[in-house]
Write a protein that holds these residues in place. Structure first.
Motif, PDB file in Angstrom:
ATOM      1  N   GLU A  36       0.842  -1.216   0.000  1.00 54.82           N
ATOM      2  CA  GLU A  36       0.000   0.000   0.000  1.00 54.82           C
ATOM      3  C   GLU A  36       0.869   1.255   0.000  1.00 54.82           C
ATOM      4  OE1 GLU A  36      -3.695   0.595   2.250  1.00 54.82           O
ATOM      5  OE2 GLU A  36      -3.324  -1.396   3.110  1.00 54.82           O
ATOM      6  N   ILE A  37       1.917   1.245   0.829  1.00 55.47           N
ATOM      7  CA  ILE A  37       2.812   2.405   0.915  1.00 55.47           C
ATOM      8  C   ILE A  37       3.440   2.704  -0.445  1.00 55.47           C
ATOM      9  CG2 ILE A  37       5.063   3.173   1.834  1.00 55.47           C
ATOM     10  CD1 ILE A  37       4.250   1.751   4.485  1.00 55.47           C
ATOM     11  N   MET A  38       3.866   1.652  -1.136  1.00 58.20           N
ATOM     12  CA  MET A  38       4.529   1.842  -2.439  1.00 58.20           C
ATOM     13  C   MET A  38       3.603   2.489  -3.468  1.00 58.20           C
ATOM     14  SD  MET A  38       7.090  -1.388  -3.021  1.00 58.20           S
ATOM     15  CE  MET A  38       5.833  -2.645  -3.024  1.00 58.20           C
ATOM     16  N   ASN A  39       2.290   2.364  -3.246  1.00 57.09           N
ATOM     17  CA  ASN A  39       1.324   2.951  -4.181  1.00 57.09           C
ATOM     18  C   ASN A  39       0.805   4.317  -3.735  1.00 57.09           C
ATOM     19  OD1 ASN A  39       1.177   0.820  -6.176  1.00 57.09           O
ATOM     20  ND2 ASN A  39       0.239  -0.431  -4.592  1.00 57.09           N
ATOM     21  N   LEU A  40       1.273   4.813  -2.605  1.00 57.76           N
ATOM     22  CA  LEU A  40       0.822   6.113  -2.111  1.00 57.76           C
ATOM     23  C   LEU A  40       1.404   7.246  -2.962  1.00 57.76           C
ATOM     24  CD1 LEU A  40       1.354   5.544   1.724  1.00 57.76           C
ATOM     25  CD2 LEU A  40      -0.855   5.861   0.598  1.00 57.76           C
ATOM     26  N   PRO A  41       0.633   8.315  -3.155  1.00 54.53           N
ATOM     27  CA  PRO A  41       1.151   9.445  -3.954  1.00 54.53           C
ATOM     28  C   PRO A  41       2.393  10.072  -3.348  1.00 54.53           C
ATOM     29  CG  PRO A  41      -0.961  10.002  -2.889  1.00 54.53           C
ATOM     30  CD  PRO A  41      -0.758   8.532  -2.723  1.00 54.53           C
ATOM     31  N   GLU A  42       2.510  10.048  -2.004  1.00 55.88           N
ATOM     32  CA  GLU A  42       3.667  10.664  -1.351  1.00 55.88           C
ATOM     33  C   GLU A  42       4.938   9.821  -1.488  1.00 55.88           C
ATOM     34  OE1 GLU A  42       0.085  11.570   1.456  1.00 55.88           O
ATOM     35  OE2 GLU A  42       0.764   9.919   0.172  1.00 55.88           O
ATOM     36  N   TYR A  43       4.771   8.509  -1.688  1.00 54.21           N
ATOM     37  CA  TYR A  43       5.940   7.618  -1.664  1.00 54.21           C
ATOM     38  C   TYR A  43       6.549   7.533  -3.067  1.00 54.21           C
ATOM     39  CZ  TYR A  43       8.924   3.870   0.081  1.00 54.21           C
ATOM     40  OH  TYR A  43      10.007   3.127   0.472  1.00 54.21           O
ATOM     41  N   TYR A  44       7.445   8.475  -3.333  1.00 58.37           N
ATOM     42  CA  TYR A  44       8.045   8.607  -4.660  1.00 58.37           C
ATOM     43  C   TYR A  44       9.095   7.536  -4.956  1.00 58.37           C
ATOM     44  CZ  TYR A  44      11.893  10.465  -1.955  1.00 58.37           C
ATOM     45  OH  TYR A  44      12.906  10.579  -1.045  1.00 58.37           O
ATOM     46  N   LEU A  45       9.640   6.872  -3.909  1.00 62.22           N
ATOM     47  CA  LEU A  45      10.813   6.009  -4.095  1.00 62.22           C
ATOM     48  C   LEU A  45      10.561   4.889  -5.095  1.00 62.22           C
ATOM     49  CD1 LEU A  45      10.953   7.039  -0.885  1.00 62.22           C
ATOM     50  CD2 LEU A  45      13.003   5.631  -0.961  1.00 62.22           C
ATOM     51  N   THR A  46       9.462   4.155  -4.901  1.00 61.37           N
ATOM     52  CA  THR A  46       9.175   3.021  -5.787  1.00 61.37           C
ATOM     53  C   THR A  46       8.929   3.488  -7.208  1.00 61.37           C
ATOM     54  OG1 THR A  46       8.209   1.829  -3.924  1.00 61.37           O
ATOM     55  CG2 THR A  46       7.719   0.987  -6.117  1.00 61.37           C
ATOM     56  N   ARG A  47       8.134   4.554  -7.359  1.00 60.55           N
ATOM     57  CA  ARG A  47       7.840   5.074  -8.704  1.00 60.55           C
ATOM     58  C   ARG A  47       9.109   5.523  -9.405  1.00 60.55           C
ATOM     59  NH1 ARG A  47       3.938   7.507  -5.922  1.00 60.55           N
ATOM     60  NH2 ARG A  47       4.980   9.524  -5.974  1.00 60.55           N
ATOM     61  N   SER A  48      10.023   6.136  -8.638  1.00 58.64           N
ATOM     62  CA  SER A  48      11.256   6.660  -9.238  1.00 58.64           C
ATOM     63  C   SER A  48      12.127   5.532  -9.778  1.00 58.64           C
ATOM     64  CB  SER A  48      12.035   7.481  -8.206  1.00 58.64           C
ATOM     65  OG  SER A  48      11.269   8.576  -7.767  1.00 58.64           O
ATOM     66  N   GLU A  49      12.315   4.477  -8.975  1.00 59.50           N
ATOM     67  CA  GLU A  49      13.145   3.367  -9.455  1.00 59.50           C
ATOM     68  C   GLU A  49      12.398   2.563 -10.518  1.00 59.50           C
ATOM     69  OE1 GLU A  49      16.550   0.461  -7.671  1.00 59.50           O
ATOM     70  OE2 GLU A  49      14.696   0.601  -6.524  1.00 59.50           O
ATOM     71  N   LEU A  50      11.075   2.472 -10.392  1.00 64.08           N
ATOM     72  CA  LEU A  50      10.276   1.794 -11.415  1.00 64.08           C
ATOM     73  C   LEU A  50      10.416   2.518 -12.753  1.00 64.08           C
ATOM     74  CD1 LEU A  50       8.279  -0.499 -12.011  1.00 64.08           C
ATOM     75  CD2 LEU A  50       6.425   1.031 -11.309  1.00 64.08           C
TER      76      LEU A  50
END
Length: 315
Positions: A36-50
């Motif tokens: 859930e955290i990885m899909n949160l709008p605030e949690y940029y880390l996963t989106r950035s590496e993805l």
């Protein structure tokens, strides 16, 4: 595993200041909360590496200097749900690379879910899940003469202080052969307005994730933490580039943990340090690897330049 859990919780709560190991965030509930955290709008880390894995897949493969005719082992430390890695696996498979994918994780639940998912989405990829300690498993894999590519993504290295990170990378090198590769994903130093919300989302999912560690102690070690008397508190020092997470006692209280046979007193406002999340730049990375057997080859950035995947080669 339960004896190690008991020992490390005891050590942490008897420290001054009190600490709890972040690796124990991850049980079945913790795994689900982190997804859930990885899909949160605030949690940029996963989106950035993805972003890197989706849009610069070929650049990653080229930087890893893989030989399409040489069978290699792709070993991921702390694989989780494999979200980012699947894009790399798919491209390697389409380009007829010969490899085994060995995801290592402390969570058997996460490994089982990952293997089931890959069986359905990438049935031609050889998946050999490995549960347990990274270095014990790497030591057992050392006997294999196949070239190795280690993936350590998600800025997990940032959960260690710099001294521990250097020792960790040194230990990785001790389990690899010259020419083997390490793909190290790290979060880059940024301003507080970007970083802090990633650890303090509006929905309170990160707070649940942090407090779930107390719930796990209650369930597995027969503790009596009252979660209503503790709160999640993140902090970020922009100059140092270090984010920290704490569980804070909101009252003077005593907690009993029967499996340990001990009671712990907390003052109102007292912090339990649960996690560090180090942010990096080139100078810090070079310093951390300076006394290891690795040399820095390449740095690949996401489109916003929030995150970097460094390719290191074992000398």
């Amino acid at each position: 595993m339960i004896d190690i859990f008991k020992k490390e919780i005891k050590q942490g709560l008897e420290s001054n200041p009190k600490t709890l190991p972040s690796k124990y965030f991850y049980n079945k509930k913790g795994d689900a909360l982190f997804v859930e955290i990885m899909n949160l709008p605030e949690y940029y880390l996963t989106r950035s590496e993805l972003d890197i894995f989706q849009n610069k897949t070929q650049e990653l493969i080229t930087a890893l200097q893989l030989n399409v005719n040489t069978h290699f082992e792709l070993i991921e430390l702390g694989a989780g749900d494999g979200l980012k890695t699947k894009k790399l696996l798919s491209t390697l498979n389409k380009q007829n690379y010969k490899f085994d994918y060995l995801p290592i994780d402390i969570s058997l639940n996460a490994l089982n879910l990952l293997k089931k998912d890959l069986l359905g989405t990438l049935p031609d990829v050889s998946v050999k899940t490995q549960q347990g300690d990274y270095f014990e498993i790497l030591a057992s894999l050392k006997q294999s003469n196949k070239p190795k590519v280690i993936l350590f993504l998600g800025s997990n290295i940032g959960n260690m202080n710099d001294e521990k990170a250097e020792q960790f990378i040194y230990n990785l090198g001790a389990n690899l052969k010259p020419g083997d590769k390490l793909l190290l994903g790290v979060d880059l130093i940024k301003s507080k307005d970007i970083v802090l919300p990633a650890y303090n989302d509006e929905k309170g999912i990160t707070a649940q994730f942090n407090l779930n560690l107390l719930e796990r102690i209650n369930q597995e070690l027969d503790g009596d933490f009252n979660l209503n008397k503790f709160k999640h508190q993140p902090e970020y020092n922009e100059t140092q580039g270090i984010a920290k997470s704490f569980i804070v006692s909101t009252a003077n209280q005593t907690v009993n943990i029967k499996a340990i046979g001990a009671s712990y007193n907390f003052e109102a406002g007292e912090k339990i340090h649960t996690e560090i999340s180090r942010k990096y730049n080139d100078a810090l990375i070079k310093n951390i690897i300076s006394n290891t057997d690795f040399a820095l080859d390449t740095k690949i950035l996401d489109s916003k330049k929030y995150f970097a995947d460094y390719i290191l080669t074992r000398n």
